[in-house]
Enzyme design. Structure first.
Site, short mmCIF file in Angstrom:
data_model
loop_
_atom_site.label_atom_id
_atom_site.label_comp_id
_atom_site.label_asym_id
_atom_site.label_seq_id
_atom_site.Cartn_x
_atom_site.Cartn_y
_atom_site.Cartn_z
N THR A 33 -5.61 0.82 -1.97
CA THR A 33 -4.68 0.12 -1.30
C THR A 33 -5.26 -1.13 -0.84
O THR A 33 -6.38 -1.23 -0.79
CB THR A 33 -4.19 0.90 -0.14
OG1 THR A 33 -5.12 1.21 0.76
CG2 THR A 33 -3.27 2.35 -0.38
N PRO A 34 -4.47 -2.15 -0.33
CA PRO A 34 -5.26 -3.37 0.18
C PRO A 34 -6.20 -2.87 1.39
O PRO A 34 -6.95 -3.76 1.73
CB PRO A 34 -3.88 -4.25 0.43
CG PRO A 34 -2.82 -3.63 -0.18
CD PRO A 34 -3.11 -2.09 -0.82
N GLY A 71 0.89 -1.21 0.03
CA GLY A 71 0.10 0.15 -0.10
C GLY A 71 0.92 1.42 -0.03
O GLY A 71 1.82 1.35 -0.72
N ASP A 108 7.34 -4.68 14.68
CA ASP A 108 6.22 -4.80 15.06
C ASP A 108 6.08 -3.47 15.92
O ASP A 108 6.50 -3.22 16.67
CB ASP A 108 5.99 -5.79 16.05
CG ASP A 108 4.46 -5.75 16.92
OD1 ASP A 108 3.92 -4.89 16.54
OD2 ASP A 108 4.38 -6.71 17.57
N TYR A 140 -10.31 3.59 14.16
CA TYR A 140 -9.32 3.99 13.42
C TYR A 140 -9.11 5.57 13.54
O TYR A 140 -8.10 6.16 13.58
CB TYR A 140 -9.74 3.66 12.08
CG TYR A 140 -8.97 4.16 10.66
CD1 TYR A 140 -7.78 3.47 10.53
CD2 TYR A 140 -9.31 5.34 10.01
CE1 TYR A 140 -6.95 4.00 9.15
CE2 TYR A 140 -8.70 5.79 9.32
CZ TYR A 140 -7.44 5.07 8.62
OH TYR A 140 -6.65 5.71 7.57
N ASN A 171 3.98 5.08 8.95
CA ASN A 171 2.83 4.88 8.01
C ASN A 171 1.92 3.37 8.49
O ASN A 171 0.87 3.34 8.02
CB ASN A 171 3.52 4.21 6.56
CG ASN A 171 2.54 3.79 5.82
OD1 ASN A 171 1.65 4.56 5.03
ND2 ASN A 171 2.72 2.43 5.42
#
Length: 252
Positions: free
Chosen positions: A189-190, A17, A60, A152, A87
């Site tokens: 994007t995915p 992405g 991670d 989100y 990101n």
């Protein structure tokens, strides 16, 4: 060519992405790119596409120990870090009534705490090399009300505010480090494919000026990241850059 020549860049979530597009463009413009992702195989695939201008390391972003290890490895290999692109991200489709506390914490551990850890651990290495540019990936979700992207949006709102705090701190302490946030709208994007229930089904993005309901291409965001990473943006810090084809200004 060469807008970030000689710089060392770390991109999180670089395996796909927006992150992959950032890695590829920064490398094209002369940076040595450290492609990181929790899925090392995807980071390695991007690094292989780029070639000698990139290396892949597993990261991670929700783990402080993982950040410590990656920053130490960059210090060992290069002795400096000039660009950090925070990101890495995930998406959860659920409103405030549907989101569990565990889900809320998971999303924010990656996109809020992950950005915090990235900034905190990258700044000393950036200072060692004489400064740099931190670019935090936020979203129009931090600027608009999206009921089904509650966690989100909360994380991206934290990124927006955190960016400004980091930018001012760096100025007050005399660090030659700038920090800005980027706020994309819908980009092909995915992650967007997953949110729209079409995993693996890619929509083509046309060239030229796009109609209001169109999605952007990852390169549209990468171009902004490149500007903020380069010395061209030396007088820009603590700002938010909306890349959304006018979404946030339309009254309908």
């Amino acid at each position: 060519m060469g807008r970030v020549s000689g710089k060392i860049a770390l991109v999180t979530g670089g395996g796909s992405g927006l992150g992959a597009a950032d890695c590829e463009l920064l490398a094209q413009e002369g940076a040595t790119v450290v492609v990181t992702d929790v899925r090392i195989e995807t980071a390695e695939a991007v690094a292989q596409r780029i070639g000698s201008g990139a290396i892949a390391i597993a990261l991670d972003v929700a783990s402080e120990q993982s950040w410590i290890a990656v920053i130490a490895e960059i210090d060992r290999r290069f002795g400096r870090l000039d660009i950090l692109v925070n990101n890495a991200g995930v998406v959860l489709v659920a409103d405030v009534e549907q989101t569990t506390l565990e889900q809320f914490r998971w999303v924010n551990a990656i996109m809020s705490e992950g950005v915090f850890l990235g900034c905190q651990h990258a700044i000393p290495l950036m200072n060692k090399g004489g400064g740099g540019s931190i670019i935090n990936m936020s979203s129009t979700g931090a600027l608009l009300g999206y009921p089904i992207y509650l966690a989100y949006s909360a994380a991206k709102g934290a990124v927006r505010s955190m960016t400004k705090s980091v930018a001012v701190m760096c100025q007050v302490k005399g660090y030659k480090i700038r920090c800005n946030s980027v706020h994309p709208g819908a980009i092909e994007t995915p992650m967007v494919q997953e949110a729209e229930g079409r995993i693996g089904i890619e929509e083509q993005v046309a060239e030229g000026v796009l109609p209001p309901d169109a999605k952007g291409h990852p390169r549209d965001v990468a171009n902004m990241v490149l500007y903020l990473a380069s010395d061209e943006s030396r007088f820009v810090t603590g700002a938010e850059f909306v890349v959304d084809n006018g979404l946030t200004i339309r009254p309908f």
